[in-house]
Design an enzyme around this catalytic site. Structure first.
Site, PDB file in Angstrom:
ATOM      1  N   LYS A 181       0.845  -1.199   0.000  1.00  0.00           N
ATOM      2  CA  LYS A 181       0.000   0.000   0.000  1.00  0.00           C
ATOM      3  C   LYS A 181       0.877   1.245   0.000  1.00  0.00           C
ATOM      4  O   LYS A 181       1.502   1.569   0.998  1.00  0.00           O
ATOM      5  CB  LYS A 181      -0.936   0.047   1.210  1.00  0.00           C
ATOM      6  CG  LYS A 181      -2.037   1.079   0.969  1.00  0.00           C
ATOM      7  CD  LYS A 181      -2.564   1.762   2.199  1.00  0.00           C
ATOM      8  CE  LYS A 181      -1.800   2.962   2.668  1.00  0.00           C
ATOM      9  NZ  LYS A 181      -1.768   4.143   1.791  1.00  0.00           N
ATOM     10  N   GLY A 234       6.878   4.911   8.190  1.00  0.00           N
ATOM     11  CA  GLY A 234       6.071   6.132   8.225  1.00  0.00           C
ATOM     12  C   GLY A 234       6.315   6.870   9.518  1.00  0.00           C
ATOM     13  O   GLY A 234       7.359   6.703  10.170  1.00  0.00           O
ATOM     14  N   SER A 235       5.332   7.668   9.908  1.00  0.00           N
ATOM     15  CA  SER A 235       5.518   8.517  11.085  1.00  0.00           C
ATOM     16  C   SER A 235       5.407   7.699  12.378  1.00  0.00           C
ATOM     17  O   SER A 235       4.747   6.656  12.417  1.00  0.00           O
ATOM     18  CB  SER A 235       4.459   9.618  11.087  1.00  0.00           C
ATOM     19  OG  SER A 235       3.179   9.030  11.116  1.00  0.00           O
ATOM     20  N   GLU A 256       9.483   1.210  10.924  1.00  0.00           N
ATOM     21  CA  GLU A 256      10.590   2.143  10.656  1.00  0.00           C
ATOM     22  C   GLU A 256       9.983   3.528  10.711  1.00  0.00           C
ATOM     23  O   GLU A 256       9.204   3.893   9.831  1.00  0.00           O
ATOM     24  CB  GLU A 256      11.172   1.899   9.260  1.00  0.00           C
ATOM     25  CG  GLU A 256      11.694   0.510   9.006  1.00  0.00           C
ATOM     26  CD  GLU A 256      12.998   0.247   9.702  1.00  0.00           C
ATOM     27  OE1 GLU A 256      13.570   1.187  10.302  1.00  0.00           O
ATOM     28  OE2 GLU A 256      13.452  -0.900   9.664  1.00  0.00           O
ATOM     29  N   CYS A 290      13.920  10.285   6.353  1.00  0.00           N
ATOM     30  CA  CYS A 290      13.744   9.925   7.769  1.00  0.00           C
ATOM     31  C   CYS A 290      15.035  10.118   8.552  1.00  0.00           C
ATOM     32  O   CYS A 290      15.017  10.484   9.716  1.00  0.00           O
ATOM     33  CB  CYS A 290      13.278   8.482   7.878  1.00  0.00           C
ATOM     34  SG  CYS A 290      14.290   7.351   6.929  1.00  0.00           S
ATOM     35  N   GLU A 391      10.398  16.282  14.469  1.00  0.00           N
ATOM     36  CA  GLU A 391      10.735  15.981  13.079  1.00  0.00           C
ATOM     37  C   GLU A 391       9.980  16.943  12.161  1.00  0.00           C
ATOM     38  O   GLU A 391       8.758  17.039  12.233  1.00  0.00           O
ATOM     39  CB  GLU A 391      10.353  14.541  12.745  1.00  0.00           C
ATOM     40  CG  GLU A 391      10.737  14.171  11.336  1.00  0.00           C
ATOM     41  CD  GLU A 391      10.418  12.723  11.006  1.00  0.00           C
ATOM     42  OE1 GLU A 391       9.302  12.289  11.295  1.00  0.00           O
ATOM     43  OE2 GLU A 391      11.311  12.041  10.461  1.00  0.00           O
TER      44      GLU A 391
HETATM   45  P1  NDP Z   1       2.457   8.466   7.614  1.00  0.00           P
HETATM   46  O1  NDP Z   1       2.773   7.724   8.841  1.00  0.00           O
HETATM   47  O2  NDP Z   1       1.435   9.507   7.635  1.00  0.00           O
HETATM   48  O3  NDP Z   1       2.033   7.459   6.440  1.00  0.00           O
HETATM   49  C1  NDP Z   1       2.819   6.371   6.062  1.00  0.00           C
HETATM   50  C2  NDP Z   1       1.942   5.338   5.384  1.00  0.00           C
HETATM   51  O4  NDP Z   1       0.995   4.830   6.328  1.00  0.00           O
HETATM   52  C3  NDP Z   1       1.118   5.876   4.225  1.00  0.00           C
HETATM   53  O5  NDP Z   1       0.986   4.875   3.245  1.00  0.00           O
HETATM   54  C4  NDP Z   1      -0.218   6.168   4.895  1.00  0.00           C
HETATM   55  O6  NDP Z   1      -1.311   6.201   4.002  1.00  0.00           O
HETATM   56  C5  NDP Z   1      -0.322   4.980   5.829  1.00  0.00           C
HETATM   57  N1  NDP Z   1      -1.232   5.188   6.946  1.00  0.00           N
HETATM   58  C6  NDP Z   1      -1.610   6.355   7.541  1.00  0.00           C
HETATM   59  N2  NDP Z   1      -2.464   6.100   8.551  1.00  0.00           N
HETATM   60  C7  NDP Z   1      -2.631   4.758   8.604  1.00  0.00           C
HETATM   61  C8  NDP Z   1      -3.385   3.884   9.439  1.00  0.00           C
HETATM   62  N3  NDP Z   1      -4.139   4.350  10.446  1.00  0.00           N
HETATM   63  N4  NDP Z   1      -3.309   2.559   9.205  1.00  0.00           N
HETATM   64  C9  NDP Z   1      -2.551   2.055   8.224  1.00  0.00           C
HETATM   65  N5  NDP Z   1      -1.822   2.836   7.395  1.00  0.00           N
HETATM   66  C10 NDP Z   1      -1.848   4.166   7.595  1.00  0.00           C
HETATM   67  O7  NDP Z   1       3.860   9.028   7.139  1.00  0.00           O
HETATM   68  P2  NDP Z   1       4.183   9.942   5.909  1.00  0.00           P
HETATM   69  O8  NDP Z   1       3.681   9.324   4.638  1.00  0.00           O
HETATM   70  O9  NDP Z   1       3.761  11.320   6.254  1.00  0.00           O
HETATM   71  O10 NDP Z   1       5.777   9.824   5.843  1.00  0.00           O
HETATM   72  C11 NDP Z   1       6.581  10.571   6.636  1.00  0.00           C
HETATM   73  C12 NDP Z   1       7.080   9.805   7.842  1.00  0.00           C
HETATM   74  O11 NDP Z   1       7.731   8.598   7.454  1.00  0.00           O
HETATM   75  C13 NDP Z   1       8.107  10.580   8.606  1.00  0.00           C
HETATM   76  O12 NDP Z   1       7.820  10.569   9.974  1.00  0.00           O
HETATM   77  C14 NDP Z   1       9.404   9.831   8.348  1.00  0.00           C
HETATM   78  O13 NDP Z   1      10.365   9.974   9.324  1.00  0.00           O
HETATM   79  C15 NDP Z   1       8.949   8.440   8.183  1.00  0.00           C
HETATM   80  N6  NDP Z   1       9.919   7.664   7.431  1.00  0.00           N
HETATM   81  C16 NDP Z   1      10.687   6.741   8.100  1.00  0.00           C
HETATM   82  C17 NDP Z   1      11.676   6.038   7.442  1.00  0.00           C
HETATM   83  C18 NDP Z   1      12.485   5.005   8.156  1.00  0.00           C
HETATM   84  O14 NDP Z   1      13.079   4.147   7.489  1.00  0.00           O
HETATM   85  N7  NDP Z   1      12.548   5.026   9.452  1.00  0.00           N
HETATM   86  C19 NDP Z   1      11.935   6.272   6.021  1.00  0.00           C
HETATM   87  C20 NDP Z   1      11.078   7.245   5.415  1.00  0.00           C
HETATM   88  C21 NDP Z   1      10.092   7.911   6.121  1.00  0.00           C
HETATM   89  P3  NDP Z   1      -1.853   7.652   3.490  1.00  0.00           P
HETATM   90  O15 NDP Z   1      -0.770   8.199   2.649  1.00  0.00           O
HETATM   91  O16 NDP Z   1      -3.066   7.341   2.713  1.00  0.00           O
HETATM   92  O17 NDP Z   1      -2.118   8.474   4.710  1.00  0.00           O
END
Ligand code: NDP
Length: 489
Positions: A181, A234-235, A256, A290, A391
């Site tokens: 996804k 993600g976040s 991550e 990230c 962040e």
């Molecule tokens: P989000 O956490 O908002 O989203 C990440 C993914 O999760 C997206 O596909 C999002 O879908 C999905 N998502 C959101 N809410 C839910 C839920 N309740 N259940 C399941 N899936 C969900 O992060 P961002 O896309 O804003 O990315 C930025 C973040 O990612 C930063 O905090 C960054 O540090 C982190 N990151 C970490 C890395 C690592 O390796 N540690 C590498 C790169 C980024 P949708 O887009 O539809 O909301």
């Protein structure tokens, strides 16, 4: 130019077929450089998730995938790597349109790295092995490594194709089936990865692509009883939600998450190299990284000179359309992210930090269209300011002075995050000492932001757990089964 700019509308890939969403719903994906609609993409909902999970289970339990040797899985992964390179120009352009990153970053750095990752795990697939402890004379004991099962990989918008490859390649190497996804802002290249998998010979149901909302398709995958593992990047906030939700079915989860990584420059460092490292550490991919070195610690004796030079370089960054050759930095990914970044710039100023470079939206590009923000350097920052703690995920650097090793180690570790760090020094002993003292999953010495398929990457503390990359990533997609064969007494 049509509304879709020539890019085909995106469909869902379920059980080997490209389909519209069962609800008929679509969403628009935008070009952040000019705010135009690139194309419409099918939006997966619950019935689509159900169909994909069913297909994945079938492929896992009874399809050709379940009978395929590890070496043959490896051949498909190798071919996926080749196809990524063959399609570099097309996929790279889509990545640039969707994310705003430069064509150089898409085509010269990230896609070649993704190809390398598939080929690394192509070789690793046939090296997966259990153990045979020899502790007993009355039994033959051994362990089997088995695929964890159906994996839902949920990825963010900053490196859509590359981070998908970080999850998909080791999971397939382990023999799992994957439902990917992508983030809502950047679905296009995940669809290309699905096409590449099909063309390389993955059987139906093994790699499925479900663009859709996090709160919709994402959450449905997290809650689905027939999904065995969530591999999430993600976040930190969404990571915590996923952990809570996944607990009800006791899914395996790797997370991550975010970071606020310290990049530490000692006075004895090669100044030019450290300057480049500080600069690229925060401004690579517009700071949407990230592991971005978003807290720059500079030893007090060189602080003012270092900041002045860094500010001068920052002011010289050419912003523009990421498809144009001369552009060094494109727009941030979305209007929402632009607001976040500008909000942090305002907070830094309100808290009393000094803007040494940038500090504003760039409205003079593309006739005011697009989400451009001038790369920004703050000095006069103190550790309690929000720009030093939270962040930002954009091109905003907080510079802080330090006095000695123990001072900087305490400041660097004074964060809930622990993803990465950088150390710049010519003193080998000091480099080792600081690398050990920093609580982070990766420490770079005299370099920054480098990744290799063989080196695991992931977080300490609230930057998450589990590892991408390296052989360690495959472990995250395996279960260990112990077998005890009685040899008679
Ligand atoms: P989000 O956490 O908002 O989203 C990440 C993914 O999760 C997206 O596909 C999002 O879908 C999905 N998502 C959101 N809410 C839910 C839920 N309740 N259940 C399941 N899936 C969900 O992060 P961002 O896309 O804003 O990315 C930025 C973040 O990612 C930063 O905090 C960054 O540090 C982190 N990151 C970490 C890395 C690592 O390796 N540690 C590498 C790169 C980024 P949708 O887009 O539809 O909301």
């Amino acid at each position: 130019m049509s509304q879709t700019g020539g890019v085909e509308p995106g469909k869902l890939l379920i059980d080997g077929r490209w389909e519209d969403a069962r609800s008929g719903r679509t969403f628009a994906t935008l070009n952040p450089a000019d705010e135009s609609v690139i194309t419409q993409v099918a939006e997966a909902g619950l019935p689509d998730v159900d169909a994909a999970v069913l297909a994945a289970r079938k492929a896992l339990e009874s399809g050709p995938w379940s009978k395929m040797s590890a070496a043959d899985r490896g051949k498909i992964l190798w071919r996926m790597g080749e196809l990524i390179l063959e399609r570099l120009a097309h996929v790279g352009l889509l990545e640039t349109l969707d994310t705003g990153k430069t064509l150089f970053d898409s085509g010269k750095i990230e896609l070649p790295m993704a190809a390398q990752i598939f080929q690394f795990y192509a070789g690793a697939a046939s090296k997966i092995a259990g153990k045979t402890p020899s502790s007993r004379s009355d039994a033959f004991l051994f362990t089997l490594k088995e695929p964890v099962g159906v994996v839902a990989a949920i990825v963010p918008w900053n490196f859509p194709f590359l981070l998908s490859s970080w999850k998909v390649a080791p999971a397939l190497a382990a023999g799992c089936c994957v439902i990917l996804k992508p983030a809502s802002q950047t679905p296009l290249t995940a669809l290309e990865l699905g096409r590449i998998g099909q063309d390389a010979g993955l059987p139906p149901g093994v790699l499925q692509i479900l663009p859709g909302a996090g709160s919709g398709a994402g959450m449905a995958l997290v809650r689905h009883p027939a999904v065995d593992k969530i591999a999430f990047t993600g976040s930190t906030e969404v990571g915590k939600t996923i952990l809570r939700e996944a607990a009800s079915t006791l899914k395996r989860v790797s997370v991550e998450l975010g970071g606020k990584s310290p990049n530490i420059v000692f006075a004895d460092a090669d100044q030019e190299a450290a300057m480049r490292g500080a600069f690229n550490g925060i401004f690579y991919n517009k700071g949407e990284v990230c592991a971005a070195g978003s807290r720059l610690f500079v030893e007090r004796s060189i602080h003012d000179r270092f900041v002045a030079q860094l500010a001068e370089r920052t002011e010289a960054i050419v912003l523009g359309d990421p498809r144009e050759k001369g552009t060094r930095m494109g727009p941030v990914v979305s209007a929402q992210q632009l607001d976040v970044v500008l909000g942090y710039i305002a907070s830094g100023t309100e808290d009393g930090a000094r803007v040494a470079a940038g500090g504003r939206r760039a409205s003079d590009i593309n006739g005011g269209k697009g989400y451009f923000v001038r790369p920004t350097v703050f000095d006069g920052v103190t550790p309690e300011m929000r720009i030093a703690r939270e962040e930002i995920f954009g091109p905003v650097l907080a510079v802080l002075p330090f006095d000695d090793v123990s001072d900087v180690v305490a400041k660097a570790n004074g964060t809930m995050y622990g993803l990465a760090a950088g150390v710049w020094t010519r003193d080998v002993a000091k480099a080792h000492k600081v690398a050990r003292a920093i609580r982070a999953g990766t420490v770079w010495v005299n370099t920054y932001n480098l990744y290799d398929p063989s080196l695991p990457f992931g977080g300490f503390k609230q930057s998450g757990f589990g590892r991408d990359l390296g052989i360690e990533a495959i472990d995250g997609y395996l279960e260990t089964k112990s077998v005890w064969i009685d040899l008679g007494r």
